[in-house]
Design an enzyme around this catalytic site. Sequence first.
Site, PDB file in Angstrom:
ATOM      1  CB  SER A  34      47.425 -69.564 -52.056  1.00 15.95           C
ATOM      2  OG  SER A  34      47.551 -68.900 -53.295  1.00 15.95           O
ATOM      3  CG  ASP A  43      40.718 -65.625 -54.571  1.00  9.37           C
ATOM      4  OD1 ASP A  43      41.596 -64.875 -55.052  1.00  9.37           O
ATOM      5  OD2 ASP A  43      40.988 -66.553 -53.799  1.00  9.37           O
ATOM      6  CG  HIS A  50      44.190 -65.001 -52.566  1.00 12.47           C
ATOM      7  ND1 HIS A  50      43.753 -66.180 -53.141  1.00 12.47           N
ATOM      8  CD2 HIS A  50      45.502 -65.204 -52.269  1.00 12.47           C
ATOM      9  CE1 HIS A  50      44.749 -67.042 -53.203  1.00 12.47           C
ATOM     10  NE2 HIS A  50      45.822 -66.480 -52.668  1.00 12.47           N
TER      11      HIS A  50
END
Length: 463
Positions: free
Chosen positions: A235, A361, A390
Site C-alpha cells: 500500500s 482494489d 486491497h
Amino acid sequence: MFMDGYCILDSAASSSDAYWLLLRVLALVPLWHYLLLAAFILFSFIYNFLELHFLQDLFSGFPGSPVALSYNASSQIYHGVVSNCKILHGKYFATPWLCSPHLQTLFVNYFGRPPSLKYTRQLFRTADGGTIALDWLSSSDVSGGAPHGDDVASEDESIPIVVIIPGLTSDSSSQYVKHLAYYTAKRGWKVVVFGGVSITSNFSYNAGWTEDVRTVINYLHKEKSKAPLFVVGTSIGANILVKYLGEDGENIPVAGAVAVCSPWDLLVRDRYIRRGRMQKLYDKALAFGLQDYAKLHQSHFSRNANWEGILKSFSVRDFDDHATRVVGKYESVDTYYRRCSSSIYVKSVAVPLLCISALDDPICTTEAIPWDECKANKNIVVATVKHGGHLAFFEGITASQLWWVRAVNEFLGVLHSGNYMHKQKKNSKSSIALDSSIDHGPYVNVTEDGTVAALNNGPTTDM
C-alpha cells in the site's frame, strides 16, 4: 355544462373505483410474496453495493482469475525470473464466501487469521533524533527453535533478508504483515519489519518519506554485507518503496523488490477514494485511524501541526491538510500528493521489481497505475488479477492463506536462485553517513499482545 360536469364526475368516480379494485386485488396476494420481493430487492442492493461476484463465479464454474502480466518485451527480469514463476502464470481462486473486494479487504484487516509469531525488536535512533523500530523474525522463530536473543541474524551471514514496509496505519502486528513475515521466515529467510514506535523527532511518517528506508537499508547492507537484501512494500509502503528505488537508481544495495497494492499516484487515489459510496467509508475509516495515530503522538502533532484541525478531520485529505503537509512543509495537499507520488520515479528504477495489484482494489485504483512507464522499464513487471481487494487475495475454502504472499515468496526465491539480482555500483558512494545517522539500540521481544521486553544480552545504547 351539466353534461360536461357529469362526465367529469363520472370519470373521477370510475378512476377511484379502479384504484379501489387494484388495492383489493393486491390484498389477495399472500404476505410471503411481498416478503420475498422485499428480500430480493434487498439482496440485489447488497449484492451490487458490495460488488459481490459469487453468482458470476458460480454460473461460470468458479474459473478463477488469470494473472495478467505487463512487461517490456526485452525484459530479462520477465524472461529470466517471472517466466519461471508458476504462481504468476496460473490463476487466483478467491475464497467463495469472500467473493467481494470489500469483504476481502475488511476480513484481512479485522480477522485475517494470521499465523502465531513473536518478533524480536531492535531500536535505534537516526541523526535527526527519530526512533526506528525493526521487528525481526527468523526461521527459528517459526519452526520452534531456540530464540536467537540479541544475535538477530547470527546464523549463516549469506541468508537473504527481506525488509517489509507496511502501509498506512499498519505495522508488524497487522494481519497481512504477519502472513508475509511468517511464510517468508518459514522458508529459511530472515525478515525485518518496520515497526511502530513513539515519534522522537520533528519529522513523521508520510507517503513520500524515504529517508528512514534508505537509512535502514544502508545500515543492514553495511552490517550484513554478505546477505542479499530484498524489500517488500505494501500500500503506502509500496509507494515509498518505488519512490526510494527511483530516487537512488543504480546506487542502491537492494537485490530485488515487490510492491503490493501501491497507490502510485496519490492525487488520483485521493480523487478516487472520495468518489464512490464505499470508498467514502474507507476514507473515513482511514481518517479515524490516522486520528488515533496522532493521539498516540499528541505532543508531536500539537507542536508541529494544526491539532484542532486534526481532531476535526473526516477524511485522509483533511488529515493531510492539517498534519502531513504542515509537518512536511508542503504548500498544499495537492503539492504533497504530486511530489510524493511514486509514479514519477518509475523510469529510474534499476532494481528487479514485481508490482502486484487487484483490478477491484477498493482503495488504490488501477487508474493510477503508470502502465506505459512500467512497460518501458525493463526492470519492472506488473501482475494484476481481476479480484482480490486491497492487500487480501484470500484463497481456499478456509481463507487461511493470501495468494500474493505466495506469489511474492516465489518471485524472490526464483530471483535469488538466478543471476538477475541487482548489484550496487562498486564505485558509488552512499548519500547517508551510516555511522552518524544511526545508533545501535537494544533488542527486545514483542509478544502477541504488544508487550515489549528487553533481552539481557542485547547491545545497549541510551535512547
